[in-house]
Design an enzyme around this catalytic site. Sequence first.
Site, PDB file in Angstrom:
ATOM      1  N   SER A 128      54.713  -2.205  56.154  1.00 31.69           N
ATOM      2  CA  SER A 128      54.606  -0.732  56.658  1.00 31.69           C
ATOM      3  C   SER A 128      55.319  -0.568  57.951  1.00 31.69           C
ATOM      4  O   SER A 128      54.540  -0.911  58.859  1.00 31.69           O
ATOM      5  CB  SER A 128      53.412  -0.217  56.497  1.00 31.69           C
ATOM      6  OG  SER A 128      53.224   0.911  57.250  1.00 31.69           O
ATOM      7  N   HIS A 181      57.777   0.037  53.237  1.00 29.61           N
ATOM      8  CA  HIS A 181      57.094   1.152  53.356  1.00 29.61           C
ATOM      9  C   HIS A 181      57.006   2.049  54.440  1.00 29.61           C
ATOM     10  O   HIS A 181      56.952   1.670  55.542  1.00 29.61           O
ATOM     11  CB  HIS A 181      55.449   0.382  53.313  1.00 29.61           C
ATOM     12  CG  HIS A 181      54.595   1.512  52.771  1.00 29.61           C
ATOM     13  ND1 HIS A 181      54.397   1.905  51.405  1.00 29.61           N
ATOM     14  CD2 HIS A 181      53.536   2.196  53.383  1.00 29.61           C
ATOM     15  CE1 HIS A 181      53.417   2.803  51.274  1.00 29.61           C
ATOM     16  NE2 HIS A 181      52.815   3.087  52.616  1.00 29.61           N
ATOM     17  N   ASP A 235      55.467   5.287  56.068  1.00 28.06           N
ATOM     18  CA  ASP A 235      54.343   6.296  55.944  1.00 28.06           C
ATOM     19  C   ASP A 235      54.707   7.780  56.820  1.00 28.06           C
ATOM     20  O   ASP A 235      54.937   7.856  57.713  1.00 28.06           O
ATOM     21  CB  ASP A 235      53.110   5.625  56.717  1.00 28.06           C
ATOM     22  CG  ASP A 235      52.556   4.552  56.034  1.00 28.06           C
ATOM     23  OD1 ASP A 235      52.182   5.005  54.728  1.00 28.06           O
ATOM     24  OD2 ASP A 235      52.651   3.229  56.306  1.00 28.06           O
ATOM     25  N   MET A 248      53.595  11.407  57.598  1.00 24.67           N
ATOM     26  CA  MET A 248      52.127  12.146  57.875  1.00 24.67           C
ATOM     27  C   MET A 248      52.599  13.507  58.476  1.00 24.67           C
ATOM     28  O   MET A 248      53.360  13.513  59.372  1.00 24.67           O
ATOM     29  CB  MET A 248      51.220  11.489  58.687  1.00 24.67           C
ATOM     30  CG  MET A 248      51.009   9.877  57.902  1.00 24.67           C
ATOM     31  SD  MET A 248      49.749   9.003  59.037  1.00 24.67           S
ATOM     32  CE  MET A 248      49.965   7.578  58.493  1.00 24.67           C
ATOM     33  N   HIS A 253      55.814   6.788  51.268  1.00 23.75           N
ATOM     34  CA  HIS A 253      54.428   7.308  51.044  1.00 23.75           C
ATOM     35  C   HIS A 253      54.355   8.498  51.898  1.00 23.75           C
ATOM     36  O   HIS A 253      54.157   8.734  52.915  1.00 23.75           O
ATOM     37  CB  HIS A 253      53.551   6.105  51.615  1.00 23.75           C
ATOM     38  CG  HIS A 253      52.129   6.615  51.295  1.00 23.75           C
ATOM     39  ND1 HIS A 253      51.108   5.647  52.050  1.00 23.75           N
ATOM     40  CD2 HIS A 253      51.745   7.646  50.610  1.00 23.75           C
ATOM     41  CE1 HIS A 253      50.053   6.341  51.670  1.00 23.75           C
ATOM     42  NE2 HIS A 253      50.141   7.374  50.894  1.00 23.75           N
ATOM     43  N   MET A 269      52.218  11.518  53.024  1.00 25.05           N
ATOM     44  CA  MET A 269      50.666  12.174  52.889  1.00 25.05           C
ATOM     45  C   MET A 269      50.985  13.450  53.692  1.00 25.05           C
ATOM     46  O   MET A 269      50.566  13.665  54.990  1.00 25.05           O
ATOM     47  CB  MET A 269      50.160  11.066  54.109  1.00 25.05           C
ATOM     48  CG  MET A 269      49.728   9.779  53.199  1.00 25.05           C
ATOM     49  SD  MET A 269      49.396   8.472  54.528  1.00 25.05           S
ATOM     50  CE  MET A 269      51.238   7.683  54.859  1.00 25.05           C
ATOM     51  N   MET A 307      44.728   3.708  47.565  1.00 21.48           N
ATOM     52  CA  MET A 307      44.353   3.407  48.987  1.00 21.48           C
ATOM     53  C   MET A 307      43.369   2.764  49.276  1.00 21.48           C
ATOM     54  O   MET A 307      42.243   3.057  48.823  1.00 21.48           O
ATOM     55  CB  MET A 307      44.255   4.879  49.717  1.00 21.48           C
ATOM     56  CG  MET A 307      45.451   5.483  49.880  1.00 21.48           C
ATOM     57  SD  MET A 307      46.838   4.949  50.785  1.00 21.48           S
ATOM     58  CE  MET A 307      46.121   4.626  52.272  1.00 21.48           C
ATOM     59  N   GLY A 350      46.086   7.848  56.965  1.00 18.10           N
ATOM     60  CA  GLY A 350      46.207   8.486  58.369  1.00 18.10           C
ATOM     61  C   GLY A 350      46.718   7.636  59.511  1.00 18.10           C
ATOM     62  O   GLY A 350      47.211   7.861  60.494  1.00 18.10           O
ATOM     63  N   PHE A 351      46.006   6.393  59.596  1.00 15.61           N
ATOM     64  CA  PHE A 351      46.314   5.360  60.508  1.00 15.61           C
ATOM     65  C   PHE A 351      46.329   4.038  59.893  1.00 15.61           C
ATOM     66  O   PHE A 351      45.783   3.700  58.816  1.00 15.61           O
ATOM     67  CB  PHE A 351      44.961   5.245  61.507  1.00 15.61           C
ATOM     68  CG  PHE A 351      44.699   6.731  61.911  1.00 15.61           C
ATOM     69  CD1 PHE A 351      45.300   7.457  63.103  1.00 15.61           C
ATOM     70  CD2 PHE A 351      43.787   7.669  61.199  1.00 15.61           C
ATOM     71  CE1 PHE A 351      45.126   8.548  63.323  1.00 15.61           C
ATOM     72  CE2 PHE A 351      43.557   8.936  61.826  1.00 15.61           C
ATOM     73  CZ  PHE A 351      44.249   9.321  62.699  1.00 15.61           C
ATOM     74  N   ASP A 375      47.189  -0.031  49.621  1.00 10.43           N
ATOM     75  CA  ASP A 375      47.688   0.098  50.900  1.00 10.43           C
ATOM     76  C   ASP A 375      46.598   0.215  51.682  1.00 10.43           C
ATOM     77  O   ASP A 375      45.654   1.427  51.466  1.00 10.43           O
ATOM     78  CB  ASP A 375      48.480   1.331  50.734  1.00 10.43           C
ATOM     79  CG  ASP A 375      49.226   1.877  52.147  1.00 10.43           C
ATOM     80  OD1 ASP A 375      49.002   1.353  52.999  1.00 10.43           O
ATOM     81  OD2 ASP A 375      49.899   2.948  52.250  1.00 10.43           O
ATOM     82  N   GLY A 413      44.842  -2.078  55.408  1.00 11.47           N
ATOM     83  CA  GLY A 413      43.656  -3.536  55.487  1.00 11.47           C
ATOM     84  C   GLY A 413      44.248  -4.613  54.698  1.00 11.47           C
ATOM     85  O   GLY A 413      43.260  -5.600  54.620  1.00 11.47           O
ATOM     86  N   GLY A 449      50.823  -3.073  57.179  1.00  9.16           N
ATOM     87  CA  GLY A 449      51.213  -2.650  58.408  1.00  9.16           C
ATOM     88  C   GLY A 449      50.982  -3.462  59.599  1.00  9.16           C
ATOM     89  O   GLY A 449      51.559  -4.543  60.007  1.00  9.16           O
TER      90      GLY A 449
HETATM   91  C1  DX5 Z   1      47.827   4.280  56.286  1.00 13.70           C
HETATM   92  C2  DX5 Z   1      49.039   4.017  55.796  1.00 13.70           C
HETATM   93  C3  DX5 Z   1      49.430   2.756  55.474  1.00 13.70           C
HETATM   94  C4  DX5 Z   1      49.104   1.715  56.901  1.00 13.70           C
HETATM   95  C5  DX5 Z   1      48.387   0.498  56.631  1.00 13.70           C
HETATM   96  O1  DX5 Z   1      47.576   5.727  56.102  1.00 13.70           O
HETATM   97  O2  DX5 Z   1      49.420   4.737  54.407  1.00 13.70           O
HETATM   98  O3  DX5 Z   1      50.650   2.435  54.973  1.00 13.70           O
HETATM   99  O4  DX5 Z   1      50.604   1.721  57.604  1.00 13.70           O
HETATM  100  O5  DX5 Z   1      48.306  -0.051  57.915  1.00 13.70           O
HETATM  101  P1  DX5 Z   1      47.568  -1.283  57.893  1.00 13.70           P
HETATM  102  O6  DX5 Z   1      48.070  -2.521  57.011  1.00 13.70           O
HETATM  103  O7  DX5 Z   1      47.484  -1.706  59.106  1.00 13.70           O
HETATM  104  O8  DX5 Z   1      45.929  -0.997  57.234  1.00 13.70           O
HETATM  105 ZN    ZN Z   2      51.136   3.957  53.252  1.00 14.38          ZN
END
Ligand code: DX5
Ligand code: ZN
Length: 221
Positions: free
Chosen positions: A7, A32, A34, A36, A65, A67, A136, A141-142, A174, A176, A196
């Site tokens: 990501s 990937h 993201d 938002m 992705h 969001m 998820m 969001g983060f 997606d 952690g 990510g």
């Molecule tokens: C969160 C995103 C993820 C994020 C994952 O809303 O959809 O793709 O980048 O990041 P990590 O791998 O650090 O949890």
């Molecule tokens: Zn994502």
Amino acid sequence: MVKIAPSLLAADFSDLKSQITLAEQAGADWLHLDIMDGHFVPNITCGPPVIKAIRKLTKLPFDTHLMIEDADAYIEIFHAAGADVLTVHYEACTHLHRTISRIKELGMNAGVCINPATPVELLRDILPYVDLVLIMSVNPGFGGQAFIPTSPAKLHQAADMIKQIKPEVYLEVDGGVDDTTVEAVVKAGANVLVAGNYVFGNGKIADAIRTLKKTANAIRS
Ligand code: DX5
Ligand code: ZN
């Protein structure tokens, strides 16, 4: 084979070119992205102009992705920018079948994503129409959030449903994902892993991608 989708959210945004090149050279399968909007999730990232700009830098498929609220208004725009997979949230799409159909009509792969508190069972009726299910394992969001420990059970349920209804559907996870959680998600059936922070967060992009790939594929075989 399990696919690794780094990501870009956790990458150094001032040097996307080298970050993308390093990820591609290390064996990333998809990139990937993201997106938002500050409404569906409490954060704002980048949009179609950035996708269009980085499209020139790599041949990797763009796993996009969304969001965002009102995804319908942006499907054509993301397609034109270079998205290959376009994933929308179950929670954000009132007429999900229409949205998924439009994504497919444009020739993209269509994904549906659910938040940690959304039951897998709700995906049953849309499953025949999608190419990918995204579970998820954090609240979207983060980046850099802790993996929610009930996620492997949800992956298991999703994997069972996919097997029954449309076995070729990708099961992506997606949030952690790192060297401590990869085993649980792959054992639960995930075959596309988004990561990510683990990939871009410590300056060891290639090592991280190789570790995830090696661990995941050892479990699969
Ligand atoms: C969160 C995103 C993820 C994020 C994952 O809303 O959809 O793709 O980048 O990041 P990590 O791998 O650090 O949890
Ligand atoms: Zn994502």
